[in-house]
Write a protein that holds these residues in place. Sequence first.
Motif, PDB file in Angstrom:
ATOM      1  N   CYS A  17       0.930  -1.351  -0.157  1.00  0.00           N
ATOM      2  CA  CYS A  17       0.112   0.064   0.048  1.00  0.00           C
ATOM      3  C   CYS A  17       0.783   1.345  -0.082  1.00  0.00           C
ATOM      4  O   CYS A  17       0.466   2.237  -0.679  1.00  0.00           O
ATOM      5  CB  CYS A  17      -0.790  -0.197   1.158  1.00  0.00           C
ATOM      6  SG  CYS A  17      -2.177  -1.175   1.183  1.00  0.00           S
ATOM      7  N   TYR A  18       2.007   1.190   0.652  1.00  0.00           N
ATOM      8  CA  TYR A  18       2.969   2.391   0.800  1.00  0.00           C
ATOM      9  C   TYR A  18       3.424   2.528  -0.577  1.00  0.00           C
ATOM     10  O   TYR A  18       3.663   3.675  -0.990  1.00  0.00           O
ATOM     11  CB  TYR A  18       4.103   2.283   2.045  1.00  0.00           C
ATOM     12  CG  TYR A  18       4.871   3.214   1.636  1.00  0.00           C
ATOM     13  CD1 TYR A  18       4.863   4.696   2.358  1.00  0.00           C
ATOM     14  CD2 TYR A  18       6.196   2.953   1.142  1.00  0.00           C
ATOM     15  CE1 TYR A  18       5.648   5.413   2.317  1.00  0.00           C
ATOM     16  CE2 TYR A  18       7.349   4.068   0.935  1.00  0.00           C
ATOM     17  CZ  TYR A  18       6.991   5.112   1.696  1.00  0.00           C
ATOM     18  OH  TYR A  18       7.922   5.878   1.701  1.00  0.00           O
ATOM     19  N   GLU A  19       3.993   1.620  -1.264  1.00  0.00           N
ATOM     20  CA  GLU A  19       4.470   1.927  -2.571  1.00  0.00           C
ATOM     21  C   GLU A  19       3.604   2.223  -3.558  1.00  0.00           C
ATOM     22  O   GLU A  19       3.971   3.246  -4.445  1.00  0.00           O
ATOM     23  CB  GLU A  19       5.078   0.181  -3.111  1.00  0.00           C
ATOM     24  CG  GLU A  19       6.440  -0.085  -2.170  1.00  0.00           C
ATOM     25  CD  GLU A  19       7.513   0.997  -2.365  1.00  0.00           C
ATOM     26  OE1 GLU A  19       7.619   1.612  -3.475  1.00  0.00           O
ATOM     27  OE2 GLU A  19       8.112   1.104  -1.369  1.00  0.00           O
ATOM     28  N   ARG A  20       1.993   1.806  -3.486  1.00  0.00           N
ATOM     29  CA  ARG A  20       1.278   2.248  -4.304  1.00  0.00           C
ATOM     30  C   ARG A  20       0.994   3.769  -4.165  1.00  0.00           C
ATOM     31  O   ARG A  20       0.850   4.434  -5.022  1.00  0.00           O
ATOM     32  CB  ARG A  20       0.139   1.402  -4.190  1.00  0.00           C
ATOM     33  CG  ARG A  20      -1.050   1.728  -4.938  1.00  0.00           C
ATOM     34  CD  ARG A  20      -1.119   1.501  -6.194  1.00  0.00           C
ATOM     35  NE  ARG A  20      -2.189   1.810  -6.932  1.00  0.00           N
ATOM     36  CZ  ARG A  20      -2.446   2.315  -8.246  1.00  0.00           C
ATOM     37  NH1 ARG A  20      -1.439   2.677  -9.098  1.00  0.00           N
ATOM     38  NH2 ARG A  20      -3.475   2.937  -8.621  1.00  0.00           N
ATOM     39  N   ALA A  21       0.717   4.127  -2.920  1.00  0.00           N
ATOM     40  CA  ALA A  21       0.435   5.570  -2.534  1.00  0.00           C
ATOM     41  C   ALA A  21       1.751   6.352  -3.031  1.00  0.00           C
ATOM     42  O   ALA A  21       1.381   7.599  -3.684  1.00  0.00           O
ATOM     43  CB  ALA A  21       0.311   5.740  -1.027  1.00  0.00           C
ATOM     44  N   LYS A  22       2.878   5.975  -2.806  1.00  0.00           N
ATOM     45  CA  LYS A  22       4.134   6.641  -3.335  1.00  0.00           C
ATOM     46  C   LYS A  22       4.135   6.858  -4.828  1.00  0.00           C
ATOM     47  O   LYS A  22       4.408   8.032  -5.410  1.00  0.00           O
ATOM     48  CB  LYS A  22       5.409   6.148  -2.770  1.00  0.00           C
ATOM     49  CG  LYS A  22       6.691   7.088  -2.888  1.00  0.00           C
ATOM     50  CD  LYS A  22       7.783   6.431  -2.055  1.00  0.00           C
ATOM     51  CE  LYS A  22       8.401   5.131  -2.795  1.00  0.00           C
ATOM     52  NZ  LYS A  22       9.603   4.713  -2.190  1.00  0.00           N
ATOM     53  N   GLU A  23       3.805   5.708  -5.470  1.00  0.00           N
ATOM     54  CA  GLU A  23       3.625   5.826  -6.817  1.00  0.00           C
ATOM     55  C   GLU A  23       2.547   6.697  -7.573  1.00  0.00           C
ATOM     56  O   GLU A  23       2.876   7.648  -8.452  1.00  0.00           O
ATOM     57  CB  GLU A  23       3.516   4.374  -7.539  1.00  0.00           C
ATOM     58  CG  GLU A  23       3.419   4.131  -8.862  1.00  0.00           C
ATOM     59  CD  GLU A  23       2.688   2.883  -9.391  1.00  0.00           C
ATOM     60  OE1 GLU A  23       2.138   2.757 -10.736  1.00  0.00           O
ATOM     61  OE2 GLU A  23       2.929   1.921  -8.626  1.00  0.00           O
ATOM     62  N   ILE A  24       1.630   6.858  -7.074  1.00  0.00           N
ATOM     63  CA  ILE A  24       0.393   7.656  -7.126  1.00  0.00           C
ATOM     64  C   ILE A  24       0.777   9.111  -6.958  1.00  0.00           C
ATOM     65  O   ILE A  24       0.474  10.099  -8.006  1.00  0.00           O
ATOM     66  CB  ILE A  24      -0.854   7.486  -6.344  1.00  0.00           C
ATOM     67  CG1 ILE A  24      -1.433   5.926  -6.772  1.00  0.00           C
ATOM     68  CG2 ILE A  24      -2.116   8.383  -6.592  1.00  0.00           C
ATOM     69  CD1 ILE A  24      -2.587   5.586  -5.965  1.00  0.00           C
ATOM     70  N   LEU A  25       1.533   9.432  -6.044  1.00  0.00           N
ATOM     71  CA  LEU A  25       1.749  10.814  -5.649  1.00  0.00           C
ATOM     72  C   LEU A  25       2.862  11.318  -6.488  1.00  0.00           C
ATOM     73  O   LEU A  25       2.842  12.387  -7.150  1.00  0.00           O
ATOM     74  CB  LEU A  25       2.382  11.001  -4.188  1.00  0.00           C
ATOM     75  CG  LEU A  25       1.452  10.779  -3.121  1.00  0.00           C
ATOM     76  CD1 LEU A  25       1.889  10.723  -1.831  1.00  0.00           C
ATOM     77  CD2 LEU A  25       0.243  11.702  -3.340  1.00  0.00           C
ATOM     78  N   GLN A  26       3.961  10.469  -6.801  1.00  0.00           N
ATOM     79  CA  GLN A  26       4.792  10.691  -7.968  1.00  0.00           C
ATOM     80  C   GLN A  26       4.342  11.068  -9.417  1.00  0.00           C
ATOM     81  O   GLN A  26       4.677  11.928  -9.948  1.00  0.00           O
ATOM     82  CB  GLN A  26       5.932   9.691  -7.962  1.00  0.00           C
ATOM     83  CG  GLN A  26       6.823   9.592  -6.768  1.00  0.00           C
ATOM     84  CD  GLN A  26       7.686   8.434  -6.798  1.00  0.00           C
ATOM     85  OE1 GLN A  26       7.520   7.427  -7.172  1.00  0.00           O
ATOM     86  NE2 GLN A  26       8.683   8.446  -5.602  1.00  0.00           N
ATOM     87  N   LYS A  27       3.679   9.991  -9.652  1.00  0.00           N
ATOM     88  CA  LYS A  27       2.886  10.303 -10.995  1.00  0.00           C
ATOM     89  C   LYS A  27       1.802  11.249 -11.186  1.00  0.00           C
ATOM     90  O   LYS A  27       1.810  11.937 -12.171  1.00  0.00           O
ATOM     91  CB  LYS A  27       2.277   8.886 -11.638  1.00  0.00           C
ATOM     92  CG  LYS A  27       3.270   7.838 -11.782  1.00  0.00           C
ATOM     93  CD  LYS A  27       2.540   6.753 -12.376  1.00  0.00           C
ATOM     94  CE  LYS A  27       3.448   5.776 -12.554  1.00  0.00           C
ATOM     95  NZ  LYS A  27       2.994   4.454 -13.356  1.00  0.00           N
ATOM     96  N   ASN A  28       1.311  11.931 -10.088  1.00  0.00           N
ATOM     97  CA  ASN A  28       0.545  12.938  -9.995  1.00  0.00           C
ATOM     98  C   ASN A  28       0.969  14.439  -9.398  1.00  0.00           C
ATOM     99  O   ASN A  28       0.337  15.218  -8.898  1.00  0.00           O
ATOM    100  CB  ASN A  28      -0.781  12.653  -9.447  1.00  0.00           C
ATOM    101  CG  ASN A  28      -1.586  11.458 -10.108  1.00  0.00           C
ATOM    102  OD1 ASN A  28      -2.246  11.862 -11.134  1.00  0.00           O
ATOM    103  ND2 ASN A  28      -1.537  10.303  -9.702  1.00  0.00           N
TER     104      ASN A  28
END
Length: 96
Positions: A19-30
């Motif tokens: 979940c942490y990695e997914r959240a980090k990816e979403i924030l980086q891409k957005n």
Amino acid sequence: MKWICKDLDTEALQIVNTCYERAKEILQKNRKLMDAVVDELVQKKSLTKQEFFSLVELHGSIKPLPPSILDIRAAQRKQFQDMMMNQKEPVLGSSL
């Protein structure tokens, strides 16, 4: 009993890390979206739902979520239960 707790701790940690990695990816891409939202909020102090979704449409990069570990486990459990229910039970007194 101790090994069960360790397995649960390991699985819980895996879920949290995923979940942490997914959240980090979403924030980086957005990042562009976050910057646009901040700029609008600095100017207007608030955004309507439509204004926010317009910014998401212009600047957002949101892809569908992959299935979660919990979804995968539930599907595997259902598949196993279906398999067990479809097995023929031996009839008492019959020879194999």
